[in-house]
Design a protein around this motif. Sequence first.
Motif, PDB file in Angstrom:
ATOM      1  N   PRO A   1     -55.602 -30.290 -35.010  1.00  0.00           N
ATOM      2  CA  PRO A   1     -56.603 -31.331 -35.286  1.00  0.00           C
ATOM      3  C   PRO A   1     -57.316 -31.737 -33.991  1.00  0.00           C
ATOM      4  O   PRO A   1     -56.678 -31.897 -32.949  1.00  0.00           O
ATOM      5  CB  PRO A   1     -55.765 -32.473 -35.855  1.00  0.00           C
ATOM      6  N   GLY A   2     -58.629 -31.832 -34.072  1.00  0.00           N
ATOM      7  CA  GLY A   2     -59.428 -32.118 -32.892  1.00  0.00           C
ATOM      8  C   GLY A   2     -60.151 -30.891 -32.363  1.00  0.00           C
ATOM      9  O   GLY A   2     -61.099 -31.013 -31.578  1.00  0.00           O
ATOM     10  N   SER A   3     -59.709 -29.690 -32.793  1.00  0.00           N
ATOM     11  CA  SER A   3     -60.380 -28.454 -32.374  1.00  0.00           C
ATOM     12  C   SER A   3     -61.756 -28.363 -33.034  1.00  0.00           C
ATOM     13  O   SER A   3     -61.965 -28.870 -34.143  1.00  0.00           O
ATOM     14  CB  SER A   3     -59.546 -27.237 -32.769  1.00  0.00           C
TER      15      SER A   3
ATOM     16  N   GLU B   1     -57.443 -32.066 -40.148  1.00  0.00           N
ATOM     17  CA  GLU B   1     -56.078 -31.916 -40.660  1.00  0.00           C
ATOM     18  C   GLU B   1     -55.813 -30.447 -40.994  1.00  0.00           C
ATOM     19  O   GLU B   1     -56.683 -29.743 -41.497  1.00  0.00           O
ATOM     20  CB  GLU B   1     -55.901 -32.763 -41.925  1.00  0.00           C
ATOM     21  N   ILE B   2     -54.614 -29.983 -40.681  1.00  0.00           N
ATOM     22  CA  ILE B   2     -54.182 -28.635 -41.062  1.00  0.00           C
ATOM     23  C   ILE B   2     -52.991 -28.784 -42.000  1.00  0.00           C
ATOM     24  O   ILE B   2     -51.903 -29.202 -41.593  1.00  0.00           O
ATOM     25  CB  ILE B   2     -53.814 -27.799 -39.825  1.00  0.00           C
TER      26      ILE B   2
ATOM     27  N   SER C   1     -51.800 -25.017 -46.831  1.00  0.00           N
ATOM     28  CA  SER C   1     -52.596 -23.862 -47.238  1.00  0.00           C
ATOM     29  C   SER C   1     -54.095 -24.070 -47.059  1.00  0.00           C
ATOM     30  O   SER C   1     -54.885 -23.286 -47.554  1.00  0.00           O
ATOM     31  CB  SER C   1     -52.313 -23.517 -48.707  1.00  0.00           C
ATOM     32  N   GLU C   2     -54.482 -25.143 -46.344  1.00  0.00           N
ATOM     33  CA  GLU C   2     -55.909 -25.363 -46.124  1.00  0.00           C
ATOM     34  C   GLU C   2     -56.156 -26.187 -44.870  1.00  0.00           C
ATOM     35  O   GLU C   2     -55.268 -26.893 -44.386  1.00  0.00           O
ATOM     36  CB  GLU C   2     -56.562 -26.045 -47.329  1.00  0.00           C
ATOM     37  N   VAL C   3     -57.363 -26.041 -44.356  1.00  0.00           N
ATOM     38  CA  VAL C   3     -57.794 -26.795 -43.182  1.00  0.00           C
ATOM     39  C   VAL C   3     -58.914 -27.733 -43.601  1.00  0.00           C
ATOM     40  O   VAL C   3     -59.847 -27.324 -44.307  1.00  0.00           O
ATOM     41  CB  VAL C   3     -58.310 -25.841 -42.076  1.00  0.00           C
ATOM     42  N   ALA C   4     -58.816 -28.988 -43.168  1.00  0.00           N
ATOM     43  CA  ALA C   4     -59.869 -29.963 -43.448  1.00  0.00           C
ATOM     44  C   ALA C   4     -60.663 -30.205 -42.164  1.00  0.00           C
ATOM     45  O   ALA C   4     -60.103 -30.285 -41.072  1.00  0.00           O
ATOM     46  CB  ALA C   4     -59.263 -31.272 -43.945  1.00  0.00           C
ATOM     47  N   ALA C   5     -61.981 -30.292 -42.305  1.00  0.00           N
ATOM     48  CA  ALA C   5     -62.836 -30.505 -41.134  1.00  0.00           C
ATOM     49  C   ALA C   5     -64.042 -31.342 -41.534  1.00  0.00           C
ATOM     50  O   ALA C   5     -64.406 -31.417 -42.710  1.00  0.00           O
ATOM     51  CB  ALA C   5     -63.289 -29.174 -40.556  1.00  0.00           C
ATOM     52  N   GLU C   6     -64.659 -31.982 -40.542  1.00  0.00           N
ATOM     53  CA  GLU C   6     -65.848 -32.798 -40.774  1.00  0.00           C
ATOM     54  C   GLU C   6     -66.963 -32.371 -39.837  1.00  0.00           C
ATOM     55  O   GLU C   6     -66.716 -31.948 -38.707  1.00  0.00           O
ATOM     56  CB  GLU C   6     -65.527 -34.281 -40.567  1.00  0.00           C
ATOM     57  N   VAL C   7     -68.194 -32.497 -40.330  1.00  0.00           N
ATOM     58  CA  VAL C   7     -69.363 -32.115 -39.540  1.00  0.00           C
ATOM     59  C   VAL C   7     -69.533 -33.060 -38.353  1.00  0.00           C
ATOM     60  O   VAL C   7     -69.518 -34.288 -38.516  1.00  0.00           O
ATOM     61  CB  VAL C   7     -70.642 -32.124 -40.405  1.00  0.00           C
TER      62      VAL C   7
END
Length: 249
Positions: A33-35, A53-54, A57-63
């Motif tokens: 997280p933070g990458s 968040e990792i 089975s999935e990665v969450a990311a924001e624009v």
Amino acid sequence: MQRYFLDEMPEDHKITITGDDFHHISRVMRMEPGSHIYIVYPDGRTSICTITEIKESEVAAEVTEWVERSVELPTDIVISTGLVKGDKFDYIIQKGTELGAAGFVPFEASRSVVKWDRKKGVKKTERWQKIAKEAAEQSHRDRIPFVSEPVSLTQVIESGKDYDVLLFAYEETAKVGEMSPFYEAVSGLTEGKRLLIVTGPEGGFSEKEAEQLIKGGFTACALGPRILRAETAPLYVLSAVSFYLELKR
């Protein structure tokens, strides 16, 4: 930063990454997280995203921000190549993607040594598409070129109605020293135009195939005074177009 392509448009600025890309982020790159990563949307837009968040089975990311600059060729160049031996078509797809091709259409030529195995066709085409995806990520493309299943030369010719410029690389044209058709075609390309270039397998085109292409509206052209290998010709075309449209100006 690593680049990943989304298959569907997200409903908001929250990005969810699964499948092979999830594995690449979490297991191969070992991001946390933070990458930051690049995300390319189906419409070609690109954003820089922050992983929030990792999960299992999935990665969450924001624009974080949008990238305005595009690296795509100003014209669509589609490469149609006669089936070639071994992993040569893999090479054409990989390097052609790096050089900006919009798509690849293999066809069954009369002089193709390789014969298409339709039972294994789906898996092979999926593999080709994966090669295009990985090459697009590596070269920071804004789109993944399409790769079709092999078609007949007749189908290639019929598809010509969807393009503005139609060419086929013919060694007989090179042998007589006629160099102007290719230059004229490239110098006449403007933003938004589409070019379909057909190149032969190791044995080149038969006379009958050349006649079919000419009758179908394709112009025979030489790619310089030397005779190029089947896997070299498509890359020459893309390099020449890139130089003329992107660097020469």
